[in-house]
Design an enzyme around this catalytic site. Structure first.
Site, short mmCIF file in Angstrom:
data_model
loop_
_atom_site.label_atom_id
_atom_site.label_comp_id
_atom_site.label_asym_id
_atom_site.label_seq_id
_atom_site.Cartn_x
_atom_site.Cartn_y
_atom_site.Cartn_z
N CYS A 27 2.90 -3.53 4.03
CA CYS A 27 2.09 -2.34 4.31
C CYS A 27 2.76 -1.65 5.50
O CYS A 27 3.95 -1.85 5.73
CB CYS A 27 0.62 -2.68 4.52
SG CYS A 27 0.21 -3.69 5.96
N GLY A 28 2.03 -0.83 6.24
CA GLY A 28 2.66 -0.15 7.37
C GLY A 28 3.20 -1.14 8.39
O GLY A 28 4.34 -1.07 8.81
N THR A 29 2.34 -2.08 8.76
CA THR A 29 2.73 -3.10 9.74
C THR A 29 2.93 -4.48 9.13
O THR A 29 3.49 -5.36 9.79
CB THR A 29 1.63 -3.26 10.80
OG1 THR A 29 0.42 -3.64 10.10
CG2 THR A 29 1.40 -1.98 11.58
N GLY A 30 2.41 -4.70 7.94
CA GLY A 30 2.38 -6.03 7.32
C GLY A 30 1.16 -6.82 7.75
O GLY A 30 0.89 -7.90 7.20
N HIS A 32 8.16 -24.83 8.65
CA HIS A 32 7.07 -25.47 9.39
C HIS A 32 5.69 -25.25 8.77
O HIS A 32 4.87 -26.16 8.77
CB HIS A 32 7.02 -24.95 10.83
CG HIS A 32 8.18 -25.36 11.65
ND1 HIS A 32 8.21 -25.22 13.02
CD2 HIS A 32 9.37 -25.92 11.32
CE1 HIS A 32 9.36 -25.68 13.50
NE2 HIS A 32 10.09 -26.10 12.48
N ASN A 33 5.43 -24.03 8.29
CA ASN A 33 4.07 -23.69 7.82
C ASN A 33 3.97 -23.66 6.30
O ASN A 33 2.90 -23.42 5.76
CB ASN A 33 3.61 -22.33 8.35
CG ASN A 33 4.02 -22.04 9.77
OD1 ASN A 33 4.69 -21.05 10.06
ND2 ASN A 33 3.64 -22.92 10.67
N GLY A 74 -2.43 -5.86 8.11
CA GLY A 74 -3.69 -5.75 7.35
C GLY A 74 -3.59 -6.45 6.00
O GLY A 74 -4.50 -7.21 5.59
N ARG A 106 0.01 -30.75 10.16
CA ARG A 106 -0.59 -29.48 10.60
C ARG A 106 -0.97 -28.59 9.42
O ARG A 106 -2.02 -27.93 9.45
CB ARG A 106 0.40 -28.77 11.54
CG ARG A 106 0.54 -29.51 12.86
CD ARG A 106 1.73 -29.09 13.66
NE ARG A 106 1.91 -29.94 14.83
CZ ARG A 106 3.03 -30.03 15.53
NH1 ARG A 106 4.10 -29.33 15.17
NH2 ARG A 106 3.10 -30.82 16.58
N ASP A 145 0.86 -1.19 0.00
CA ASP A 145 0.00 0.00 0.00
C ASP A 145 0.89 1.24 0.00
O ASP A 145 2.11 1.16 -0.20
CB ASP A 145 -1.02 -0.04 1.16
CG ASP A 145 -0.38 0.18 2.53
OD1 ASP A 145 0.86 0.36 2.61
OD2 ASP A 145 -1.13 0.17 3.53
N ARG A 189 4.93 -34.17 11.46
CA ARG A 189 3.98 -33.30 12.15
C ARG A 189 3.71 -32.01 11.38
O ARG A 189 2.61 -31.47 11.43
CB ARG A 189 4.47 -32.98 13.57
CG ARG A 189 5.76 -32.19 13.64
CD ARG A 189 6.25 -32.12 15.09
NE ARG A 189 7.34 -31.18 15.26
CZ ARG A 189 8.61 -31.42 14.95
NH1 ARG A 189 8.94 -32.58 14.40
NH2 ARG A 189 9.54 -30.52 15.16
N HIS A 190 4.71 -31.51 10.66
CA HIS A 190 4.50 -30.25 9.93
C HIS A 190 3.51 -30.44 8.78
O HIS A 190 2.62 -29.63 8.57
CB HIS A 190 5.83 -29.71 9.42
CG HIS A 190 6.80 -29.46 10.54
ND1 HIS A 190 6.50 -28.62 11.58
CD2 HIS A 190 8.02 -29.98 10.80
CE1 HIS A 190 7.52 -28.61 12.44
NE2 HIS A 190 8.44 -29.43 11.98
C1 RB5 Z 1 -2.09 2.50 6.55
O1 RB5 Z 1 -2.14 3.69 7.25
C2 RB5 Z 1 -1.92 1.31 7.48
O2 RB5 Z 1 -3.08 1.12 8.22
C3 RB5 Z 1 -1.56 0.09 6.70
O3 RB5 Z 1 -0.40 0.32 5.96
C4 RB5 Z 1 -1.29 -1.17 7.50
O4 RB5 Z 1 -0.36 -0.92 8.51
C5 RB5 Z 1 -2.46 -1.91 7.98
O5 RB5 Z 1 -2.37 -2.98 8.57
#
Ligand code: RB5
Length: 152
Positions: free
Chosen positions: A69-72, A102-103, A74, A141, A12, A137-138
């Site tokens: 994304c910002g955090t990865g 594993h996953n 969402g 699962r 994003d 096991r992997h």
């Molecule tokens: C965008 O502001 C932010 O919400 C998006 O990049 C992300 O971090 C969402 O999980």
């Protein structure tokens, strides 16, 4: 995951610069990278890009996916709604290696506001260089996860 040659990348607005840096990094390593993300810093909606890369992976148009994304978080939640996707959000390379071993994670995700570019490169390398253990096991699962998808 069998041999990875083609990687779909999605992002994003929070991750345009990191996407470009990771794309270049992967291309230098010989991978073909298809850009499904935005190239604009204007605010946009991460589910669109998580879904695009998720569908490309699930349909076999690419061998694996990278989402930023910002955090990865969402963008990976969105990708994980696509049947067949196992997207893992990580912030260091040990988890990146283990989520392949594993996953059998077919998408790796991380946050451009959480990790720096060098850490992001380490994450992607650790994940791509790892092998799914694929037995015992992997395997059991991962098969259980597949069965959950059948009951949606
Ligand atoms: C965008 O502001 C932010 O919400 C998006 O990049 C992300 O971090 C969402 O999980």
């Amino acid at each position: 995951m069998s041999e990875v040659k083609v990687i779909g990348i999605g992002n994003d607005h929070a991750a345009v610069e990191m996407k470009n840096q990771i794309k270049e990094f992967l291309e230098e390593k010989g991978y073909q990278v298809i850009n499904y993300g935005t190239d604009s810093d204007e605010s946009c909606d991460y589910p669109e890009y998580g879904e695009k890369v998720g569908r490309a992976v699930a349909e076999g148009k690419v061998d694996a996916g990278v989402l930023i994304c910002g955090t990865g978080i969402g963008i990976s939640i969105a990708a994980n709604k696509v049947k067949g996707v196992r997207a893992a959000v990580v912030s260091e390379p040990v988890s990146a290696r283990l989520t392949k071993e594993h996953n059998n994670a077919n998408i790796i995700a991380f946050g451009a506001r959480i990790v720096g570019i060098e850490m992001a490169k380490e994450i992607v390398s650790a994940w791509l260089n790892a092998e799914y253990i694929g037995s015992g096991r992997h395997e059991r699962r991962v098969d259980m996860i597949r069965k959950i998808e059948e009951t949606r």
